[in-house]
Design a protein around this motif. Structure first.
Motif, mmCIF file in Angstrom:
data_model
loop_
_atom_site.group_PDB
_atom_site.id
_atom_site.type_symbol
_atom_site.label_atom_id
_atom_site.label_comp_id
_atom_site.label_asym_id
_atom_site.label_seq_id
_atom_site.Cartn_x
_atom_site.Cartn_y
_atom_site.Cartn_z
ATOM 1 N N GLY A 186 0.817 -1.216 0.000
ATOM 2 C CA GLY A 186 0.000 0.000 0.000
ATOM 3 C C GLY A 186 0.845 1.258 0.000
ATOM 4 N N ARG A 187 1.923 1.256 0.773
ATOM 5 C CA ARG A 187 2.842 2.407 0.799
ATOM 6 C C ARG A 187 3.505 2.598 -0.559
ATOM 7 N N VAL A 188 3.934 1.498 -1.165
ATOM 8 C CA VAL A 188 4.571 1.562 -2.483
ATOM 9 C C VAL A 188 3.582 2.129 -3.506
ATOM 10 N N SER A 189 2.369 1.639 -3.477
ATOM 11 C CA SER A 189 1.339 2.109 -4.392
ATOM 12 C C SER A 189 1.043 3.592 -4.183
ATOM 13 N N HIS A 190 0.960 3.997 -2.927
ATOM 14 C CA HIS A 190 0.670 5.399 -2.625
ATOM 15 C C HIS A 190 1.806 6.301 -3.114
ATOM 16 N N LEU A 191 3.052 5.878 -2.895
ATOM 17 C CA LEU A 191 4.184 6.665 -3.383
ATOM 18 C C LEU A 191 4.142 6.773 -4.900
ATOM 19 N N ASN A 192 3.843 5.674 -5.563
ATOM 20 C CA ASN A 192 3.741 5.694 -7.014
ATOM 21 C C ASN A 192 2.648 6.669 -7.465
ATOM 22 N N ASN A 193 1.543 6.702 -6.734
ATOM 23 C CA ASN A 193 0.474 7.655 -7.054
ATOM 24 C C ASN A 193 0.933 9.090 -6.839
ATOM 25 N N GLU A 194 1.710 9.330 -5.769
ATOM 26 C CA GLU A 194 2.257 10.671 -5.537
ATOM 27 C C GLU A 194 3.140 11.100 -6.696
ATOM 28 N N TYR A 195 3.834 10.123 -7.279
ATOM 29 C CA TYR A 195 4.690 10.396 -8.429
ATOM 30 C C TYR A 195 3.906 10.386 -9.731
ATOM 31 N N ALA A 196 2.584 10.299 -9.627
ATOM 32 C CA ALA A 196 1.673 10.288 -10.776
ATOM 33 C C ALA A 196 1.999 9.144 -11.741
ATOM 34 N N GLY A 197 2.509 8.037 -11.190
ATOM 35 C CA GLY A 197 2.803 6.872 -12.020
ATOM 36 C C GLY A 197 3.812 7.159 -13.118
ATOM 37 N N ASP A 198 4.680 8.132 -12.897
ATOM 38 C CA ASP A 198 5.670 8.545 -13.897
ATOM 39 C C ASP A 198 6.618 7.383 -14.200
ATOM 40 N N VAL A 199 6.488 6.795 -15.387
ATOM 41 C CA VAL A 199 7.314 5.637 -15.746
ATOM 42 C C VAL A 199 8.688 6.030 -16.276
ATOM 43 N N PHE A 200 8.915 7.328 -16.452
ATOM 44 C CA PHE A 200 10.207 7.773 -16.970
ATOM 45 C C PHE A 200 11.161 8.199 -15.863
ATOM 46 N N ASP A 201 10.678 8.942 -14.871
ATOM 47 C CA ASP A 201 11.551 9.482 -13.831
ATOM 48 C C ASP A 201 11.414 8.781 -12.486
ATOM 49 N N ALA A 202 10.354 7.992 -12.300
ATOM 50 C CA ALA A 202 10.156 7.285 -11.037
ATOM 51 C C ALA A 202 10.458 5.799 -11.227
ATOM 52 N N HIS A 203 11.162 5.235 -10.274
ATOM 53 C CA HIS A 203 11.417 3.793 -10.292
ATOM 54 C C HIS A 203 11.470 3.319 -8.855
ATOM 55 N N ILE A 204 10.690 2.308 -8.547
ATOM 56 C CA ILE A 204 10.608 1.785 -7.187
ATOM 57 C C ILE A 204 10.968 0.303 -7.206
ATOM 58 N N VAL A 205 11.954 -0.060 -6.404
ATOM 59 C CA VAL A 205 12.377 -1.447 -6.277
ATOM 60 C C VAL A 205 12.052 -1.916 -4.857
ATOM 61 N N VAL A 206 11.348 -3.027 -4.762
ATOM 62 C CA VAL A 206 10.992 -3.620 -3.480
ATOM 63 C C VAL A 206 11.881 -4.848 -3.301
ATOM 64 N N VAL A 207 12.795 -4.785 -2.339
ATOM 65 C CA VAL A 207 13.720 -5.882 -2.097
ATOM 66 C C VAL A 207 13.176 -6.722 -0.943
ATOM 67 N N LEU A 208 12.890 -7.989 -1.243
ATOM 68 C CA LEU A 208 12.267 -8.914 -0.297
ATOM 69 C C LEU A 208 13.323 -9.829 0.325
ATOM 70 N N HIS A 209 13.338 -9.907 1.663
ATOM 71 C CA HIS A 209 14.301 -10.812 2.307
ATOM 72 C C HIS A 209 13.842 -11.278 3.680
ATOM 73 N N GLY A 210 12.530 -11.351 3.904
ATOM 74 C CA GLY A 210 12.024 -11.758 5.214
ATOM 75 C C GLY A 210 10.991 -12.862 5.120
ATOM 76 N N ASP A 211 10.141 -12.895 6.114
ATOM 77 C CA ASP A 211 9.123 -13.948 6.201
ATOM 78 C C ASP A 211 8.023 -13.817 5.151
ATOM 79 N N GLU A 212 8.043 -12.750 4.371
ATOM 80 C CA GLU A 212 7.087 -12.596 3.271
ATOM 81 C C GLU A 212 7.453 -13.465 2.064
ATOM 82 N N ILE A 213 8.655 -13.980 2.012
ATOM 83 C CA ILE A 213 9.139 -14.741 0.858
ATOM 84 C C ILE A 213 8.198 -15.884 0.468
ATOM 85 N N PRO A 214 7.763 -16.740 1.384
ATOM 86 C CA PRO A 214 6.858 -17.833 0.977
ATOM 87 C C PRO A 214 5.538 -17.358 0.361
#
Length: 155
Positions: A56-84
């Motif tokens: 939800g936070r990632v989505s909200h940030l992307n919305n704040e950036y108006a979904g700009d596919v040229f200047d905005a890039h968000i990488v979510v690095v997973l390394h915890g109990d969410e992996i399964p």
């Protein structure tokens, strides 16, 4: 006497506000336009609910950036109990969450990267993971590399 009266007059608004349960008044929203940027989220979520909150936070940030596919890039690095949660085995019980996560990748400016070392600790192999996730050797090294590339760090 005049000084006491003046002091009392100055304190009166504070007393009135205090009785209103708002001794400091109320907050005001500062309107801002944020410039799109590069961001890396360092994710080690305890469960599906925590992961959903992060997505939800990632989505909200992307919305704040108006979904700009040229200047905005968000990488979510997973390394915890969410992996399964990202495995085919857990798909049916996490279908809605995985569909939400995957939908954020469609425009191309949001991506998920999973730590292979952490995945191995959960007995998860790359072939067990949904195809919208990229498996990388090590989360910490990936985050460091992204920071060297100018990505802002989010926890």
């Amino acid at each position: 006497m005049i000084k006491r009266a003046l002091l009392f007059a100055c304190l009166l608004p504070v007393v009135v506000m205090a009785s209103d349960n708002r001794p400091w008044g109320t907050a005001e929203l500062t309107e801002k336009d944020y410039q799109p940027d590069k961001v890396v989220y360092d994710v080690a979520a305890a469960d599906a609910e925590a992961l959903n909150s992060i997505i939800g936070r990632v989505s909200h940030l992307n919305n704040e950036y108006a979904g700009d596919v040229f200047d905005a890039h968000i990488v979510v690095v997973l390394h915890g109990d969410e992996i399964p949660l990202f495995t085919a085995e857990k798909y049916q019980e996490n279908k809605e969450l995985m569909e939400r996560a995957q939908s954020l990748t469609v425009a191309g400016n949001i991506e998920y990267r999973m730590c292979a070392a952490a995945a191995a600790l959960h007995d998860v192999e790359p072939e067990d993971v949904h195809g919208f996730v990229n498996v990388v050797p090590m989360a910490d090294a990936e985050i460091i590399e992204l920071q060297h590339e100018g990505y802002a760090y989010m926890k």
